[in-house]
Scaffold this motif. Structure first.
Motif, short mmCIF file in Angstrom:
data_model
loop_
_atom_site.label_atom_id
_atom_site.label_comp_id
_atom_site.label_asym_id
_atom_site.label_seq_id
_atom_site.Cartn_x
_atom_site.Cartn_y
_atom_site.Cartn_z
N MET A 187 -2.59 9.97 1.95
CA MET A 187 -2.39 9.92 3.24
C MET A 187 -2.12 8.49 3.62
SD MET A 187 -5.27 12.35 5.10
CE MET A 187 -6.79 11.76 4.35
N ASP A 188 -0.93 8.25 4.21
CA ASP A 188 -0.52 6.86 4.46
C ASP A 188 -0.84 6.57 6.20
OD1 ASP A 188 0.51 4.27 4.51
OD2 ASP A 188 2.54 4.99 3.73
N GLU A 189 -1.65 5.83 6.48
CA GLU A 189 -1.97 5.60 7.90
C GLU A 189 -1.88 6.89 8.75
OE1 GLU A 189 -0.87 1.90 9.22
OE2 GLU A 189 -0.11 1.45 7.13
N PRO A 190 -2.59 7.99 8.44
CA PRO A 190 -2.38 9.25 9.07
C PRO A 190 -2.62 9.22 10.75
CG PRO A 190 -4.29 9.55 7.57
CD PRO A 190 -3.68 8.34 7.35
N LYS B 132 0.91 -1.17 -0.07
CA LYS B 132 0.03 -0.22 0.08
C LYS B 132 0.80 1.32 0.07
CE LYS B 132 -2.13 -1.21 3.79
NZ LYS B 132 -1.39 -2.54 4.13
N SER B 133 1.95 1.44 0.86
CA SER B 133 2.79 2.39 1.01
C SER B 133 3.47 2.70 -0.15
CB SER B 133 3.62 2.41 2.02
OG SER B 133 2.77 2.23 3.42
N THR B 134 3.98 1.36 -0.86
CA THR B 134 4.72 1.38 -2.11
C THR B 134 3.77 2.02 -3.04
OG1 THR B 134 5.59 -0.63 -1.55
CG2 THR B 134 6.01 0.07 -3.75
MG LIG Z 1 2.60 1.20 4.83
#
Ligand SMILES: [Mg+2]
Ligand SMILES: Nc1ncnc2c1ncn2[C@@H]1O[C@H](COP(=O)(O)OP(=O)(O)OP(=O)(O)O)[C@@H](O)[C@H]1O
Lengths: 249, 229
Positions: B140-143, B43-45
């Motif tokens: 937004m990455d797991e904000p 997901k972050s990638t």
């Molecule tokens: Mg991640």
């Protein structure tokens, strides 16, 4: 260090104990003078005008050495922290140099550079280089990748990334590196002034030893200790003022 | 149907092993899409690739101005709130800062350092910094995942209100399916390096926190979680 009434009372107690031993003549006061004798030695040292001169000389050597060694350490730490090729190539060499106790290089320095100011400043710079180099290197390498991502996304200028992100980020590491360097610098000032000097605190203590003036030796030691404490204290206060976000303790 | 603002076609990203394998994703202008999926699925990638921070193989179309909010280390600790907010701006735009401070409900904290703020306030400022440049796309990455449960609930509610006020296209990565349903128009589930399933969220906005206790919400949540494996 936090001073409170308990700590102050304990300190006063220890001074009273010291005075008590001497007052009851339990020791030879020529070898172990009391606090008042040491104070007196300090006062006459001050009155002769030499005290301030010695302090000035030692501090000047310390600060010059710190400035030279520190600047080099910080610059090389930054460069190696950012450029992997440089770190890979040069860091092992500096790690080997770092393993030498800096005090042990002084005899060699005397042979190579003599006993003048240059030799003393060189030994101080050599000693303080390593804590600053390594704390900058570690500080730069441990910059969270998120900071660099934000920098890349928001600024198209590498210079802005450098000045606003890469340089401030390792400051907490640098502040503790400078404190270690100050401590190390004082050791080097003292040791380098023991052999072949004509002024400075180390010289004062060494020449007092030749004539068995223990009161003067102790006064010299106390001044050196106070100076080291004060320098660290001032540095901490200035850092807190300049970088309020760094937890200096 | 409006035009796709973000379109990812056949994206491959390879670290030691392939992480993203021919991934397709398209996000419409104004849409709020959440990406969920197991840890390590990429997901972050995917967000990094969309933002251009990471290069992959394949086609990616995304707008040039992008805001990014991270889970951790989201603010520069050596900058005050105001300095953090204006990091992306060309000069100190006092009017913009005040506008953001009002939007974040943080007035009076301009000169505080991040460590003086609560976790929720820090994430709000981080969102503000991402919004400062008026990005067309917000990532937004797991904000909210580093926040405690109560603060997270309050932040989700606050976010719900905020997205009513701004019309930025948003992609949110989250582990919290409740959060995804509460905030999104559409939820995509990632699995094995690509999009495994998509779920349109049918509830009208603005949504109240209470909807998470209702039957349709729970059913959707169940369906999404079941599609993880
Ligand atoms: Mg991640
Ligand atoms: N810079 C990198 N170098 C090597 N491997 C990486 C890198 N970044 C991610 N990976 C690997 O790629 C995979 C996907 O990572 P990613 O961070 O995108 O997962 P994620 O879905 O965001 O997980 P989480 O939910 O835990 O945040 C993981 O197996 C991870 O180990």
């Amino acid at each position: 260090m936090k001073m409170n009434w308990k700590a102050l009372a304990f300190l006063a107690g220890m001074l009273a104990f010291w005075h008590g031993i001497v007052w009851m003549q339990l020791v030879n006061t020529a070898l172990f003078p009391g606090p008042f004798a040491v104070l007196e030695a300090g006062i006459s040292w001050f009155n002769s005008g030499i005290l301030l001169q010695d302090v000035g000389t030692s501090i000047w050597r310390l600060l010059t050495g710190l400035a030279i060694g520190g600047t080099l350490g910080i610059l090389l730490g930054l460069a190696m922290g950012r450029i992997f090729f440089l770190e890979e190539t040069a860091a092992p060499f500096f790690h080997i140099l770092r393993a030498f106790p800096p005090v042990a290089i002084i005899p060699l320095i005397i042979v190579w550079l003599g006993i003048g100011d240059i030799a003393k400043i060189f030994s101080i710079a050599f000693a303080v280089f390593f804590p600053l180099w390594i704390s900058t290197l570690i500080g730069v390498k441990s910059i969270p990748k998120e900071y660099l991502k934000v920098a890349t996304l928001f600024s198209k200028h590498p210079l802005k990334t450098l000045t606003r992100v890469v340089i401030p980020a390792p400051l907490p590491f640098l502040v503790s590196g400078v404190r270690i360097a100050i401590g190390m610098g004082f050791i080097m000032v003292f040791v380098s002034e023991l052999a072949g000097a004509s002024s400075g605190l180390g010289y004062f203590i060494a020449s007092a030893q030749i004539v068995y003036r223990v009161d003067q030796m102790m006064a010299g030691l106390i001044v050196l200790g106070l100076l080291s404490f004060l320098t660290d204290y001032l540095f901490v206060r200035v850092s807190q003022r300049l970088f309020p976000w760094v937890n200096v303790q | 149907m409006s035009h796709a603002l973000v379109s990812v076609k056949g994206l491959n990203v390879h670290f030691k092993e392939p992480v993203l394998k021919g991934l397709f994703l398209s996000v419409k202008k104004g849409e709020f899409v959440s990406i969920v999926g197991k840890s390590g699925v990429g997901k972050s990638t995917l967000l990094n690739a969309i933002s251009g921070l990471l290069k992959g193989e394949g086609e990616i179309h995304a707008p040039p101005t992008i805001g990014f909010v991270f889970q951790n280390h989201s603010l520069f600790p050596w900058m005050t709130v105001k300095e953090n907010l204006s990091f992306g701006l060309h000069e100190n735009d006092e009017k913009k800062i005040q506008e953001l401070m009002a939007l974040l409900e943080m007035q009076g904290k301009e000169n505080d350092y991040p460590t003086q703020l609560s976790g929720g306030q820090q994430q709000r400022v981080s969102l503000g910094r991402a919004l400062a440049t008026n990005p067309s796309l917000l990532l937004m990455d797991e904000p909210f995942s580093s926040l405690d449960g109560h603060t997270r609930l309050r932040m989700q509610e606050w976010m719900m209100n905020l997205i009513q006020k701004i019309d930025t296209t948003t992609i949110l990565v989250t582990h919290d399916v409740d959060e995804a349903i509460l905030l999104s128009d559409r939820i995509v589930v990632m699995k094995d390096g690509s999009i495994h399933s998509e779920h349109v969220v049918p509830f009208t906005k603005p949504r109240l926190n209470e909807i998470r206790y209702q039957q349709p919400f729970q059913e959707l949540k169940k369906k999404i979680i079941e599609s993880y494996d």
